[in-house]
Design an enzyme around this catalytic site. Sequence first.
Site, short mmCIF file in Angstrom:
data_model
loop_
_atom_site.label_atom_id
_atom_site.label_comp_id
_atom_site.label_asym_id
_atom_site.label_seq_id
_atom_site.Cartn_x
_atom_site.Cartn_y
_atom_site.Cartn_z
CG MET A 292 -1.97 -1.07 1.26
SD MET A 292 -3.07 -0.88 2.70
CE MET A 292 -4.11 -2.33 2.52
CD GLU A 318 21.29 -2.53 13.54
OE1 GLU A 318 21.53 -3.60 14.10
OE2 GLU A 318 20.62 -1.62 14.06
#
Length: 459
Positions: A292, A318
């Site tokens: 979406m 990360e």
Amino acid sequence: MSTGKRKRLLQSKTKYTKRRKSRKHTCRTRLLLRRYNYNHILRANLRGIRKTSSKMAQIQEYQDLVLDALDTVEFKLIRDKADINNDALIFHPAMAHQIFGESETIFGYEGLHVRVLYTAGPLHIYLGIEYEKRVNEISGGEIKADDVVATIAQSLPDGCYFINLDEFLKTLDKADKFQPFGEKLSEYIQRANDGSVRLFEIYQCDYKSSSFLKFFTRLQTFILWFVDAASYIDTDDAQWCYFICYEKYKNKDGEYQYATAGYTTVYEYYAYPQNKRPRISQMLILPPFQKMGLATQLVETIYKFYQSQKNVVDITVEDPSEDFQRLRNFVDARLCLTLKCFARDIIKKGFNKEMVREAREALKLNPRQVRKVYELLRLYYTNIHDEKEYKAYRLEVKKRLNAVYYKQLKDLQKMERYKMDTEMLRARLPNVKQRMEQLQEEYVVIEQDYKNTIDKLRA
């Protein structure tokens, strides 16, 4: 102590140490074998029983009771009591090895359904199972099935789940009072192909709210089922920053309520002298809300939040997954298209330090990511049907990909000038022909990723 006694004592200790190591190795080998095979459960349950041929046949028969956890575990986000029996809301985990081990299996049931229900907003949790038959009864009590609820509960924070469905349903009576935590940063309207409209809001929250932290401990229980190598973050650490996405919808009475759709955590690292470097750590959009555009909205919201702060050096990620790196490339490339240094005429002249400076000052992008965006946008502007132009592009990307290999070769040459032995190190490096083949393979993958992102940029 005499020399003879000391010698005998040392010999005795050596033998004892060897026996201990041998036992540890044997135990570890058995554990590794057990991880992938349920025969040990059956044999453990049949200890003390004479292993006749009929019993061994029975063991083989029980192999049919080893079930795939990915199929039997069922999640639902419950908005009202009618959703309890609405199977259209079911979604399954992407993985289960962090709960049930590498084999991702459950033993001892026929027709098993493991129900993990969450209230859509506050995310109160219910754990329960339904089954047709269990090995405990089939075997007359000689063999026991896995305690599924207890196994899942071990991964949940203490006291954050229900095993009584009626008690769980009582929490739905208060769900309409649930409100998002923190400060609203943005909202997003998602329009479907059928013309329907859904409204989403993104909030930022920190560790100072104890009620929020209790909510977040329930929210992050999803990651063990949907993010590989995931672990819970330490919510006591004040440097964590949280971004939560909610859907704002109308209930059957026409009143607005909120359903939790996903989240991102960011760790704010210190940077000398009085700065910080935010690092995006975890991101999860719950399966009913995927596809979406919510992940893109979350990243863009995080960028805007930190870009307005003068003490932010840059924004990093990360250990990004391949999917997240593609998402990041798309967002960064779309933003860089608005910068002067990434205009068509400038970008075709090659990569330069001014691109790094402008992208870092305006968008808080780090230099390594700026280089990737440059390559992506240069391909965006490159006419691949012009052989000369296309070749120049390929060579520049391959030069960057091959930089590490050439650095390793130069280091070896430097070592050899000092008469150092480099035979083993050279043996680990591919020869020129092998490296050329590897380089081409690496380039093809990167170019395809860039082309997919370019298609989204042009859509």
